[in-house]
Write an enzyme that holds these catalytic residues in place. Structure first.
Site, PDB file in Angstrom:
ATOM      1  N   SER A   1      47.584  47.974  33.746  1.00 22.13           N
ATOM      2  CA  SER A   1      47.574  47.010  32.651  1.00 22.13           C
ATOM      3  C   SER A   1      47.305  47.767  31.368  1.00 22.13           C
ATOM      4  O   SER A   1      46.758  48.882  31.385  1.00 22.13           O
ATOM      5  CB  SER A   1      46.478  45.967  32.881  1.00 22.13           C
ATOM      6  OG  SER A   1      46.226  45.210  31.712  1.00 22.13           O
TER       7      SER A   1
ATOM      8  N   TYR B   1      37.591  43.442  34.572  1.00 20.68           N
ATOM      9  CA  TYR B   1      39.030  43.635  34.759  1.00 20.68           C
ATOM     10  C   TYR B   1      39.462  45.016  34.276  1.00 20.68           C
ATOM     11  O   TYR B   1      40.131  45.771  34.999  1.00 20.68           O
ATOM     12  CB  TYR B   1      39.792  42.548  34.001  1.00 20.68           C
ATOM     13  CG  TYR B   1      41.294  42.679  34.097  1.00 20.68           C
ATOM     14  CD1 TYR B   1      41.970  42.266  35.241  1.00 20.68           C
ATOM     15  CD2 TYR B   1      42.037  43.231  33.050  1.00 20.68           C
ATOM     16  CE1 TYR B   1      43.353  42.398  35.340  1.00 20.68           C
ATOM     17  CE2 TYR B   1      43.410  43.358  33.144  1.00 20.68           C
ATOM     18  CZ  TYR B   1      44.070  42.937  34.289  1.00 20.68           C
ATOM     19  OH  TYR B   1      45.429  43.078  34.376  1.00 20.68           O
TER      20      TYR B   1
END
Length: 290
Positions: free
Chosen positions: A141, A154
């Site tokens: 990501s 995250y």
């Protein structure tokens, strides 16, 4: 970039987290290009939805050792003796909350799925990937390069995945196995919506003191995530980037997906942490409640 558009169904690609979003779109794009896809899903209803020509759903929770073992067995006993061309580690969840308020159980769940699950599947399939000189594609990501407020868990899991990808690439290069990292930014997927629901649930359990510190920030982050997702690229376009990277004769080590990801990754590389902090703070300010 050189890509192949059609292949005999003599090669298998495993895609984890293929129930929805980028995983499902990638499975369909691979099937369209002639690969046999083992699409990892967690529920029978998801298996029924993804099943199609060249797509074989398999029940796969990446935190379940028995299900990972069953996948490895399915591949080693493939009745058509097909080559394992690639593993695409896509399974992931998003849990957003300030470091102070996020329970350790949620930190562990985030890392179990986004990091340890990817390592477990990779370890199980590496013998075949090495034998067939295949490719590992890790879906990271932009959060693996830039950690926004409330994205500690995250981003931490994605930073870890980036690091292990570098180690793995250098370990496997002499053995003929490629390792590619994909760094999506805003993509229209169901995961963002589920992450927002989780963020709202955690926010509702904050103490009054914590709510005074973080409630406005959480509202801004949720609003920002909704905007990024709404303006983001489609899962189908993201899937094309992934499959093009996989089928390239000489793939890059990393690919960004989306304009926002490309900008953030470049900023993180070229400006100071303080300057980046200021840019992030100014952007979040636009989403703070009046």
């Amino acid at each position: 970039m050189s890509t192949q558009t059609s292949l005999p169904v003599r090669e298998i690609v495993v895609v984890t987290g293929a129930s929805t979003g980028i995983g499902a779109a990638t499975a369909r794009e691979l099937a369209k290009r002639g690969f046999h896809v083992l699409a990892g899903v967690r529920r029978d209803v998801d298996a029924a939805a993804i099943r199609a020509p060249n797509i074989e759903p398999v029940l796969l929770d990446v935190t379940s050792e028995p299900e990972i073992g069953a996948l490895a067995k399915r591949l080693s006993e493939d009745p058509e003796r097909r080559v394992l061309r690639a593993l695409i580690n896509n399974a992931g969840i998003a849990i957003n909350a300030p470091v102070e308020v996020l329970p350790l159980s949620e930190w562990r769940r985030q890392f179990d799925v986004n990091f340890f699950g990817q390592v477990a599947v990779t370890q199980a399939l590496l013998p075949l990937l090495i034998r067939h000189r295949g490719t590992v594609v890790n879906i990271s990501s932009v959060g693996g390069k830039v950690a926004l407020p409330t994205y500690g868990a995250y981003a931490g899991s994605k930073f870890a995945l980036e690091g292990v990808s570098d180690a793995l690439r250098r370990e496997l290069a002499p053995l003929g196995v490629k390792v590619i990292v994909i760094e999506p930014g805003g993509v229209k997927t169901e995961m963002t919506g589920r992450g927002i629901v989780t963020a709202e649930r955690i926010t509702s359990k904050m103490s009054d003191e914590q709510r005074g510190r973080y409630a406005a920030l959480m509202q801004a982050i949720i609003s920002q995530a909704e905007t990024f997702t709404r303006k983001g690229m489609s899962a189908e376009d993201a899937a094309k980037v992934i499959v093009n990277a996989l089928t390239s004769k000489r793939p890059r080590t990393r690919y960004t997906v989306g304009r926002d990801a490309a900008i953030f990754v470049r900023l993180a590389r070229w400006i100071s942490d303080r300057m980046l902090d200021g840019l992030v703070a100014r952007d979040i300010k636009n989403y703070l409640p009046a």
